[in-house]
Design a protein around this motif. Structure first.
Motif, mmCIF file in Angstrom:
data_model
loop_
_atom_site.group_PDB
_atom_site.id
_atom_site.type_symbol
_atom_site.label_atom_id
_atom_site.label_comp_id
_atom_site.label_asym_id
_atom_site.label_seq_id
_atom_site.Cartn_x
_atom_site.Cartn_y
_atom_site.Cartn_z
ATOM 1 N N ASN A 76 -3.274 -6.430 4.796
ATOM 2 C CA ASN A 76 -3.950 -5.988 3.484
ATOM 3 C C ASN A 76 -3.825 -7.470 2.798
ATOM 4 O O ASN A 76 -4.839 -7.823 2.174
ATOM 5 C CB ASN A 76 -3.235 -5.108 2.748
ATOM 6 C CG ASN A 76 -3.526 -3.632 3.158
ATOM 7 O OD1 ASN A 76 -4.801 -3.457 4.024
ATOM 8 N ND2 ASN A 76 -2.845 -2.443 2.608
ATOM 9 N N ASP A 85 -6.961 -9.672 1.701
ATOM 10 C CA ASP A 85 -7.437 -9.705 0.380
ATOM 11 C C ASP A 85 -7.605 -11.377 0.009
ATOM 12 O O ASP A 85 -8.357 -11.721 -0.524
ATOM 13 C CB ASP A 85 -6.178 -9.504 -0.552
ATOM 14 C CG ASP A 85 -5.929 -7.815 -0.420
ATOM 15 O OD1 ASP A 85 -7.119 -7.054 -0.045
ATOM 16 O OD2 ASP A 85 -4.975 -7.345 -0.902
ATOM 17 N N ARG A 140 -6.804 -2.644 11.661
ATOM 18 C CA ARG A 140 -5.945 -2.277 10.310
ATOM 19 C C ARG A 140 -6.123 -0.613 10.227
ATOM 20 O O ARG A 140 -5.077 0.096 9.873
ATOM 21 C CB ARG A 140 -6.468 -3.089 9.286
ATOM 22 C CG ARG A 140 -5.938 -2.175 7.932
ATOM 23 C CD ARG A 140 -6.488 -2.828 6.629
ATOM 24 N NE ARG A 140 -6.124 -2.164 5.307
ATOM 25 C CZ ARG A 140 -7.220 -1.340 4.988
ATOM 26 N NH1 ARG A 140 -8.007 -0.936 5.621
ATOM 27 N NH2 ARG A 140 -6.680 -0.970 3.898
ATOM 28 N N SER A 157 1.044 -1.023 0.064
ATOM 29 C CA SER A 157 0.097 0.023 -0.099
ATOM 30 C C SER A 157 0.915 1.278 -0.148
ATOM 31 O O SER A 157 1.980 1.138 0.433
ATOM 32 C CB SER A 157 -0.987 0.123 1.212
ATOM 33 O OG SER A 157 -0.340 -0.202 2.668
ATOM 34 N N ASP A 202 0.741 -3.735 5.329
ATOM 35 C CA ASP A 202 0.917 -4.610 4.093
ATOM 36 C C ASP A 202 0.685 -6.131 4.347
ATOM 37 O O ASP A 202 -0.163 -6.763 3.563
ATOM 38 C CB ASP A 202 2.358 -4.588 3.483
ATOM 39 C CG ASP A 202 2.423 -3.139 2.617
ATOM 40 O OD1 ASP A 202 1.663 -2.410 2.641
ATOM 41 O OD2 ASP A 202 3.621 -2.658 2.755
#
Length: 460
Positions: free
Chosen positions: A294, A298, A357, A59, A291
């Motif tokens: 994420n 995902d 997050r 990110s 990260d």
């Protein structure tokens, strides 16, 4: 006449350079790693990625913080204002205030300023070099201002100011064939004897046809006065130029100001080092956590959106038909039960995961001083224009602090430029400036205006 600087002196300088390189190895590694972080390619640093063969998202929160601070720096581009020290210096100070911006513009200083700031934010230190280039202006010579790569600079380990280092090295990679054409004495000595650290590039770099050229600056003590600054340029153990071998400079020194022509502008100061550390060093751990989250989120979203099944070997289900979503009918051999066939559903994201997050993102904004208010955003129900302006002003104090250090470095650069003008501007030069009335004017300037004038006698 025997040269003062020869093969033996160059060999000793090379050994000293190797010792300086050993002392700077940790800093060089950090600089290379930080460049990957800035390009959001930092997963290449990890020997064991989170999940081999799968995407590794990066990110841009860290990059956004760096870009925002660089924008602050460019909004506050400096301009020199020279003040007189004595009453009879007023004309010279006024001329310098007009001439210095033109010299900086001709040296493309705005680009140098921008590059220096990128390196200051990424690496913690921006370095500007102020040199005299005799080849500029058709051989007349002029002042060159360049942003210098910190990877290629070496000084004595443990000194806090480079001017306190007895020797200073600046390295560069140049084409070997071109060097041999320019310096015939290099022929037959094309085997590179030095290595330099390099940034990691996706396409790789071929350095087989290049040689490392060393600019060696050193200070030589003298009995009456400050030490002399001398300069030697060598490559592959061969002297290309040495100021001590030049009869005109042997007793005078390379630059009259006697300083290494480099200005270090540090962001966060480290003790016993002229180089500092930057925002990437502060933010990288928080960015790593973001990260990793994420990546996990995902994967969770993809698994939740995709229908999967637990299938026993005895279920008799045609797997190809089951995996083909275009088929309306899936054939089964035998009896199908919950024990042999059932859907596998991945649990969705929990609200506390998203909150955690977001809290790490807010943490990164806080530690970098890049909160929403500094970028023009509002939060917490603040709607009054005066309140927003007050919060933005209070939030910009970190940027003002960084700019103060840049202005101090800019003042040092201007002093070095004026010292070079005093030494090398032998002939009068004409500069086109904008006068007080807004109309163009032409100002004549020479180094004689900066030379010390003998004082008159008082009372004999």
């Amino acid at each position: 006449m025997t040269d003062v600087i020869g093969t033996e002196q160059v060999a000793k300088a090379t050994a000293l350079l190797q010792r300086y390189k050993t002392g700077k190895a940790a800093l060089d590694k950090r600089i290379v790693d930080n460049e990957l972080w800035f390009r959001m390619g930092h997963w290449k640093n990890y020997q064991n990625p989170m999940m081999p063969g799968k995407a590794q998202p990066s990110s841009g929160w860290l990059f956004n913080s760096i870009a925002n601070k660089h924008a602050d720096a460019m909004d506050n581009y400096p301009e020199p204002n020279v003040l007189p020290r004595e009453a009879d210096d007023e004309d010279t100070a006024r001329a310098l205030s007009s001439v210095l911006p033109v010299v900086l513009e001709q040296a493309d200083y705005e680009q140098v300023y921008s590059d220096c700031w990128w390196r200051k934010l990424k690496q913690g230190t921006g370095v500007t070099g102020i040199f005299w280039d005799p080849a500029m202006r058709g051989g007349i010579g002029d002042i060159a201002v360049r942003s210098v790569n910190l990877l290629m600079l070496y000084w004595e380990p443990g000194v806090a100011d480079i001017q306190a280092s007895p020797d200073f090295f600046s390295l560069s990679l140049e084409d070997t064939a071109r060097l041999c054409a320019q310096y015939p004495q290099l022929a037959g000595h094309t085997a590179s004897v030095l290595d330099v650290p390099r940034y990691i590039h996706d396409e790789g770099q071929d350095t087989s046809s290049k040689s490392v050229v060393v600019d060696w600056y050193y200070k030589k003590a003298r009995e009456d006065g400050p030490p002399l600054l001398h300069y030697c340029k060598f490559c592959n153990g061969v002297v290309l130029y040495a100021s001590e071998n030049d009869p005109a400079l042997a007793d005078r020194g390379f630059y009259d100001h006697g300083k290494y022509p480099f200005v270090f502008d540090t962001l966060f100061v480290e003790e016993d080092s002229p180089a500092g550390f930057g925002y990437i060093d502060v933010m990288k751990d928080c960015q790593t956590a973001i990260d990793k989250m994420n990546h996990a989120m995902d994967e969770n979203v993809l698994l939740s959106a995709k229908q999967r099944y637990v299938l026993s070997d005895t279920a008799g289900v045609n797997e190809e038909e089951l995996a083909d979503l275009s088929r309306d009918i899936v054939h089964v051999a035998g009896r199908l039960g919950d024990e042999s066939f059932r859907p596998l559903q991945t649990a969705g994201l929990q609200g506390n995961s998203l909150s955690y997050r977001n809290s790490r993102i807010e943490e990164l904004k806080e530690i970098s001083g890049n909160r929403d208010m500094t970028q023009g955003g509002t939060a917490g129900g603040v709607t009054a224009a005066s309140a927003i302006a007050a919060l933005q002003e209070a939030g910009s104090k970190l940027s003002r602090d960084m700019l103060k250090s840049a202005y101090r470095a800019f003042a040092k650069e201007c002093y070095l430029i004026m010292d070079l003008m005093r030494q090398f501007y032998d002939e009068s030069r004409v500069y086109r400036i904008t006068g007080d009335s807004g109309q163009p004017e032409y100002v004549q300037f020479s180094g004689a205006m900066l030379q010390p004038q003998p004082g008159g006698m008082i009372g004999g």
